[in-house]
Design an enzyme around this catalytic site. Structure first.
Site, PDB file in Angstrom:
ATOM      1  CE1 TYR A  31      -8.028   1.303 -10.085  1.00 53.99           C
ATOM      2  CE2 TYR A  31      -5.905   1.610 -10.929  1.00 53.99           C
ATOM      3  CZ  TYR A  31      -6.861   0.722 -10.471  1.00 53.99           C
ATOM      4  OH  TYR A  31      -6.564  -0.636 -10.129  1.00 53.99           O
ATOM      5  N   GLY A  60       0.674  -1.205   0.015  1.00 56.57           N
ATOM      6  CA  GLY A  60       0.146   0.155  -0.179  1.00 56.57           C
ATOM      7  C   GLY A  60       0.817   1.068  -0.054  1.00 56.57           C
ATOM      8  N   PRO A  84       4.777  -5.375  -0.262  1.00 56.26           N
ATOM      9  CG  PRO A  84       7.059  -4.704  -0.365  1.00 56.26           C
ATOM     10  CD  PRO A  84       6.088  -5.721   0.315  1.00 56.26           C
ATOM     11  N   GLY A  85       3.763  -3.806  -3.302  1.00 53.32           N
ATOM     12  CA  GLY A  85       3.891  -3.996  -4.901  1.00 53.32           C
ATOM     13  C   GLY A  85       4.389  -2.694  -5.363  1.00 53.32           C
ATOM     14  NE  ARG A  86       0.232   2.078  -6.287  1.00 47.72           N
ATOM     15  CZ  ARG A  86      -0.638   2.087  -7.061  1.00 47.72           C
ATOM     16  NH1 ARG A  86      -0.478   2.647  -8.286  1.00 47.72           N
ATOM     17  NH2 ARG A  86      -1.653   1.492  -6.847  1.00 47.72           N
ATOM     18  CB  CYS A  91     -13.186   2.359 -30.959  1.00 49.13           C
ATOM     19  SG  CYS A  91     -12.228   2.205 -32.629  1.00 49.13           S
ATOM     20  CD  GLU A  92     -14.637   1.994 -25.375  1.00 44.30           C
ATOM     21  OE1 GLU A  92     -15.376   2.679 -24.755  1.00 44.30           O
ATOM     22  OE2 GLU A  92     -14.795   0.655 -25.593  1.00 44.30           O
ATOM     23  NE  ARG A 142      -2.183   2.818 -11.640  1.00 47.34           N
ATOM     24  CZ  ARG A 142      -1.781   4.195 -11.290  1.00 47.34           C
ATOM     25  NH1 ARG A 142      -1.233   4.943 -12.075  1.00 47.34           N
ATOM     26  NH2 ARG A 142      -2.329   4.463 -10.234  1.00 47.34           N
TER      27      ARG A 142
HETATM   28  C1  PLP Z   1      -2.261  -5.683  -4.204  1.00 48.07           C
HETATM   29  C2  PLP Z   1      -2.091  -6.078  -3.089  1.00 48.07           C
HETATM   30  C3  PLP Z   1      -0.822  -5.754  -2.455  1.00 48.07           C
HETATM   31  C4  PLP Z   1       0.122  -4.832  -3.006  1.00 48.07           C
HETATM   32  O1  PLP Z   1      -0.423  -3.440  -3.006  1.00 48.07           O
HETATM   33  P1  PLP Z   1       0.402  -2.163  -3.416  1.00 48.07           P
HETATM   34  O2  PLP Z   1      -0.342  -1.190  -3.232  1.00 48.07           O
HETATM   35  O3  PLP Z   1       0.829  -2.250  -4.850  1.00 48.07           O
HETATM   36  O4  PLP Z   1       1.724  -2.214  -2.529  1.00 48.07           O
HETATM   37  C5  PLP Z   1      -0.392  -6.208  -1.272  1.00 48.07           C
HETATM   38  N1  PLP Z   1      -1.439  -7.126  -0.726  1.00 48.07           N
HETATM   39  C6  PLP Z   1      -2.458  -7.621  -1.092  1.00 48.07           C
HETATM   40  C7  PLP Z   1      -3.428  -8.436  -0.336  1.00 48.07           C
HETATM   41  C8  PLP Z   1      -2.799  -7.071  -2.301  1.00 48.07           C
HETATM   42  O5  PLP Z   1      -3.924  -7.377  -2.902  1.00 48.07           O
END
Ligand code: PLP
Length: 416
Positions: free
Chosen positions: A318, A241, A276-278, A344-345, A314
C-alpha cells in the site's frame, strides 16, 4: 505520537518496562513485539462511551490473530469479527466466546457456515442473495435458525486507499443500498434465518469520521423503513475502519466518534455493534529488526535489515508509511537511508529516505506494526516467519516461536 508504551528510557527504546535490546538478545530478530498495556488502553478508549449501553464490540481479528492478542481482548469482554472458519477455531483456542462472534466475508463456504452454526455464533453478516440462500439451506439442514444481518453498501466514499476502501458501489463487498429492503423481505420469509441486524463497513484507516457518520445516517434510514414494514432490526453494526496515527495523521478520537453516533441514534432501541481491527492493535505493536549492512551507492544509501516484505508487507503493498526508530543512540552522523530487506524484489522496502544515525549490527524499531503486520507475513524466499513477543510490565512473553526452516517444507514431497 501514540507510542507511549514504546518509549526511550535513558536513550534506550523500551516496550513497557523491557529494553528492546534485551528482547533481541533473548528471542532474536526480526520479532514482532506487542504491549499488553497498549492493547488494553486501546480497548478502553474504544469502549468507554459505550458503558451502560446495550453494545458489543467485536475485534476484527484479521488485523492480528495471535492467540495471546485474542485472549487479551476476550478477557476484556470482546466479541470477535471473523472472516473464516479458521478464525473461529482460533477464537475458541484463545478462550473467546463463540456466542459473541460475527461472521463477515463475501465467500463463506458451506462447512464454515455449519461450523459457525454449531458454535451458535452471534450473527452472520450476509453479503449477497446467493449467500443468504446458502445460509438458509445449511441452517435448515441442521434444524437451526441462523441470525443474520445484511452488510449494506452505503455507497459513500471513505476517501482512503483504493485497496482498503470498501463502501462504494463498485466494490465487491455488501449488498447494494437500493436492494436492501427487498432482500430483508425475502430473509424474513425464510425458515432457516432470523433477521437480527444490519451492518456496514466502508473502509480502513479512516482519518475523518464524516464518511462513517454519513454511512450511519443511511443505515438509520433503512432501520426506520424496515421497522415501518414490520421487520424490526435489533442491532446496528457500524463495522471498523477507524484510523490510527502512523506519522502525521490526526485520527479521530474514538470517544468523540461514539458520542456522535449515540446522539444520532436518538431514542431508537438498537444494540450498537462495532468491528474495530487496526484501531485496537495498530499502535500496540512494533517490528524489531537488526541492520545487516549499510550500503552506500552514488544515488542512495541503503540500510539492509533482517526484516523484509515477507514480514511486513504494508509498505510494499500500500506504500504505507511506518516510522523507523533506532533502538539505541549512536554517535555517528545521521544519514538518509532506504531501509530494505534481503528479499529479491525491488518492491522489498520497509521505509524510504529515512534519516537514521545507525551502524551495522544495530537495532531498528518499525513502529505501528501491530495491525496487518504478522498476519500478512509469508514464507517468500523460504524465510521463516518472525517470532512474536507480548510484553506485560517488566516481563516479555514469547507468544509465537520463530519458525524453523524445516517446518517450512515439512508438508512437501518429492516424486518417487
Ligand atoms: C477488515 C474488516 C474490519 C476491520 O477493519 P479495520 O480498518 O482494521 O478496523 C471490520 N469489518 C470487516 C467486515 C472487515 O473486513
Amino acid at each position: 505520537m501514540n507510542f507511549d508504551f514504546f518509549e526511550p528510557r535513558d536513550g534506550q527504546l523500551h516496550a513497557e518496562d523491557v529494553p528492546l535490546a534485551r528482547i533481541a538478545s533473548e528471542f532474536g530478530t526480526p520479532t514482532y513485539i506487542y504491549s499488553k498495556a497498549a492493547l488494553t488502553r486501546a480497548w478502553y478508549e474504544f469502549t468507554a462511551e459505550l458503558a451502560g449501553r446495550d453494545a458489543l464490540v467485536c475485534y476484527a481479528m484479521k488485523a492480528n490473530s495471535n492467540l495471546a492478542v485474542l485472549n487479551t481482548f476476550a478477557r476484556l469482554g470482546a466479541g470477535f469479527d471473523i472472516v473464516s472458519g479458521g478464525e473461529l477455531t482460533r477464537v475458541i483456542a484463545a478462550d473467546g466466546d463463540p456466542r459473541k462472534v460475527i461472521f463477515s466475508g463475501v465467500g463463506k463456504r458451506v462447512d464454515e457456515i455449519a461450523l459457525a452454526l454449531h458454535h451458535d455464533i452471534h450473527c452472520f453478516n450476509v453479503e449477497s442473495l446467493p449467500e443468504l440462500e446458502r445460509v438458509n439451506a445449511v441452517a435448515q439442514g441442521l434444524g437451526k435458525q441462523a441470525p443474520i444481518s445484511f452488510r449494506v453498501n452505503p455507497d459513500v466514499d471513505a476517501g482512503t486507499h483504493p485497496y482498503i476502501s470498501t463502501g462504494l458501489k463498485e466494490n465487491k463487498f455488501g449488498i447494494e443500498y437500493g436492494m436492501a429492503i427487498a432482500l430483508y423481505r425475502k430473509a424474513a420469509s425464510m425458515p432457516g434465518v432470523r433477521v437480527a441486524g444490519i451492518d456496514c463497513h466502508i473502509g480502513s484507516q479512516l482519518t475523518d469520521v464524516a464518511p462513517l457518520l454519513q454511512a450511519l445516517e443511511r443505515m438509520l434510514a433503512l432501520v426506520d423503513a424496515l421497522g415501518a414494514e414490520g421487520i424490526p432490526i435489533h442491532h446496528l453494526d457500524l463495522g471498523g475502519g477507524l484510523g490510527i496515527r502512523y506519522s502525521g495523521e490526526t485520527p479521530p478520537d474514538p470517544r468523540a466518534y461514539m458520542r456522535e453516533i449515540i446522539r444520532r441514534i436518538g431514542s431508537r432501541r438498537l444494540k450498537l455493534m462495532f468491528e474495530p481491527g487496526r484501531n485496537l492493535v495498530g499502535n500496540a505493536g512494533i517490528l524489531l529488526t537488526r541492520v545487516e549492512h549499510l550500503k552506500t551507492a552514488s544515488a542512495k544509501n541503503f540500510a539492509v535489515v533482517d526484516a523484509a516484505m515477507n514480514d511486513l508487507l504494508r509498505p510494499s503493498l500500500y506504500s504505507a508509511h511506518h516510522e523507523i526508530i533506532a533502538v539505541s543512540p549512536s554517535d555517528v552522523m545521521p544519514q538518509r537511508y532506504d531501509v530494505v530487506g534481503p528479499v529479491c524484489e525491488s518492491g522489498d522496502f520497509i521505509g524510504k529516505d529515512r534519516a537514521l544515525a545507525i551502524r551495522e549490527g544495530e537495532l531498528l524499531a518499525v513502529m505501528s506494526a501491530g495491525a496487518y503486520g504478522m498476519v500478512m507475513s509469508s514464507n517468500y524466499n523460504t524465510r521463516p516467519r518472525a517470532a512474536e513477543v507480548m510484553v506485560d510490565g517488566a516481563t516479555p512473553y514469547l507468544v509465537r516461536r520463530r519458525e524453523s526452516v524445516a517446518e517450512l517444507f515439512a508438508g512437501e514431497r518429492i516424486l518417487p
